[in-house]
Design a protein around this motif. Structure first.
Motif, PDB file in Angstrom:
ATOM      1  N   UNK A   1       1.314  10.002   0.405  1.00  0.00           N
ATOM      2  CA  UNK A   1      -0.051  10.059  -0.149  1.00  0.00           C
ATOM      3  C   UNK A   1      -0.700  11.393   0.201  1.00  0.00           C
ATOM      4  N   UNK A   2      -0.555  11.828   1.435  1.00  0.00           N
ATOM      5  CA  UNK A   2      -1.108  13.126   1.851  1.00  0.00           C
ATOM      6  C   UNK A   2      -0.480  14.266   1.047  1.00  0.00           C
ATOM      7  N   UNK A   3       0.829  14.164   0.779  1.00  0.00           N
ATOM      8  CA  UNK A   3       1.489  15.196  -0.037  1.00  0.00           C
ATOM      9  C   UNK A   3       0.894  15.225  -1.437  1.00  0.00           C
ATOM     10  N   UNK A   4       0.623  14.045  -1.992  1.00  0.00           N
ATOM     11  CA  UNK A   4       0.034  13.975  -3.335  1.00  0.00           C
ATOM     12  C   UNK A   4      -1.359  14.592  -3.354  1.00  0.00           C
ATOM     13  N   UNK A   5      -2.099  14.377  -2.284  1.00  0.00           N
ATOM     14  CA  UNK A   5      -3.446  14.942  -2.175  1.00  0.00           C
ATOM     15  C   UNK A   5      -3.383  16.469  -2.232  1.00  0.00           C
ATOM     16  N   UNK A   6      -2.335  17.029  -1.640  1.00  0.00           N
ATOM     17  CA  UNK A   6      -2.173  18.487  -1.629  1.00  0.00           C
ATOM     18  C   UNK A   6      -1.645  19.020  -2.959  1.00  0.00           C
TER      19      UNK A   6
ATOM     20  N   UNK B   1       2.949   9.512  -8.762  1.00  0.00           N
ATOM     21  CA  UNK B   1       1.518   9.346  -8.922  1.00  0.00           C
ATOM     22  C   UNK B   1       1.011   8.367  -7.865  1.00  0.00           C
ATOM     23  N   UNK B   2      -0.219   8.590  -7.429  1.00  0.00           N
ATOM     24  CA  UNK B   2      -0.807   7.748  -6.378  1.00  0.00           C
ATOM     25  C   UNK B   2      -2.192   7.314  -6.817  1.00  0.00           C
TER      26      UNK B   2
ATOM     27  N   UNK C   1       0.817  -1.213   0.000  1.00  0.00           N
ATOM     28  CA  UNK C   1       0.000   0.000   0.000  1.00  0.00           C
ATOM     29  C   UNK C   1       0.858   1.273   0.000  1.00  0.00           C
ATOM     30  N   UNK C   2       0.302   2.343  -0.484  1.00  0.00           N
ATOM     31  CA  UNK C   2       1.034   3.599  -0.606  1.00  0.00           C
ATOM     32  C   UNK C   2       1.373   4.168   0.770  1.00  0.00           C
TER      33      UNK C   2
END
Length: 288
Positions: A16-21, A59-60, A10-11
């Motif tokens: 993952x939180x950084x990608x969300x931002x 990418x996530x 899993x990521x």
């Protein structure tokens, strides 16, 4: 097609939180908190994947898996009834990146794999769909909140909707909002009421329609999402003399996402369905 140099599943949550931002179109249904909620309430497994491309881009992919023992049956990003999924990337994924990741996923065998990507990226996903994929057109409504509430109220709402909001206010409809599970029992009661109405309209047994609701959208699903998202999980209830008559759930992070809504049809002359969305849009504008 760009090369994938590294994949982790899993990521990792922090990345993952950084990608969300970093993705301007990101929605809370693509967040690790949402994945946690769907796993806790709906029996999925977190199969999210973090990709590093040859050009350094990251990418996530939020990915929820359903298995029987060690055998994966289905994967979705996101599965039906679990909200929008799809890739997170700085400025959104490119079609060639989507194609590369779809090809990577095709190496793993599952019975069904579904994607419900961000509607703003629909053309990119359609361009990247591999041969044999089934592409189903859906309609999504997108509203740019950048002009602010005053400008949207003046020019973004139709005259009919503005009249509906004023009618609701004039007839005593009041809207209350809560976060992190507040007002959730009132909303779910409205959802059950609306589901019973759909059963009558569809001429099917009430028990069958209610069973479908509790399989797709059980109360525990909303409760888990409220616990995971906290203040980002927002419920608005419109009431007349204290009686709930309409409600909606909005997931509000970098963007606001209307997740579910319901209304007591017997009170439609009060226009209760016009006021909560207007207040939710005003709230989202105020939240940036």
């Amino acid at each position: 097609m760009p090369a994938i140099v590294r994949m982790v599943s899993p990521a990792p949550r922090a990345v993952w939180e950084e990608a969300l931002c970093s993705d301007p179109a990101a929605l809370e249904t693509q967040s690790p908190a949402w994945t946690d909620a769907m796993c806790a309430a709906m029996g999925f497994t977190d199969a999210s994947r973090a990709y590093e491309m040859a050009d350094g881009r990251r990418l996530f992919l939020p990915l929820l898996r359903r298995s029987v023992g060690p055998v994966p049956l289905s994967e979705g990003s996101n599965p039906l009834h679990c909200g929008v999924g799809g890739l997170l990337a700085p400025d959104g994924p490119r079609p060639d990146e989507i194609a590369a990741i779809l090809r990577d996923l095709a190496r793993r065998r599952v019975l069904v794999r579904t994607f419900w990507p961000q509607p703003a990226h629909a053309e990119r996903w359609a361009a990247a769909a591999p041969e044999g994929a089934v592409v189903v057109d859906r309609r999504a409504h997108l509203l740019d909140l950048a002009p602010g509430w005053d400008a949207l109220w003046a020019k973004g709402f139709s005259a009919q909707r503005r009249r509906g909001v004023r009618t609701a206010e004039r007839r005593g409809v009041k809207v209350e909002s809560g976060t992190a599970g507040q007002l959730l029992p009132e909303f779910y009661g409205l959802l059950e009421l609306a589901t019973a109405r759909w059963a009558r309209m569809q001429h099917e047994p009430r028990w069958l329609t209610m069973a479908r609701l509790r399989r797709r959208d059980p109360l525990k699903k909303f409760q888990a999402a409220a616990r995971s998202l906290g203040t980002r999980f927002r419920v608005s209830i419109a009431a007349v003399d204290g009686r709930p008559v309409a409600g909606l759930v909005v997931l509000q992070g970098r963007n606001a996402y209307y997740f579910r809504g319901a209304m007591d049809e017997t009170m439609r002359d009060h226009r209760p369905n016009d006021l909560p969305p207007a207040r939710a849009i005003e709230d989202a504008c105020g939240g940036g």
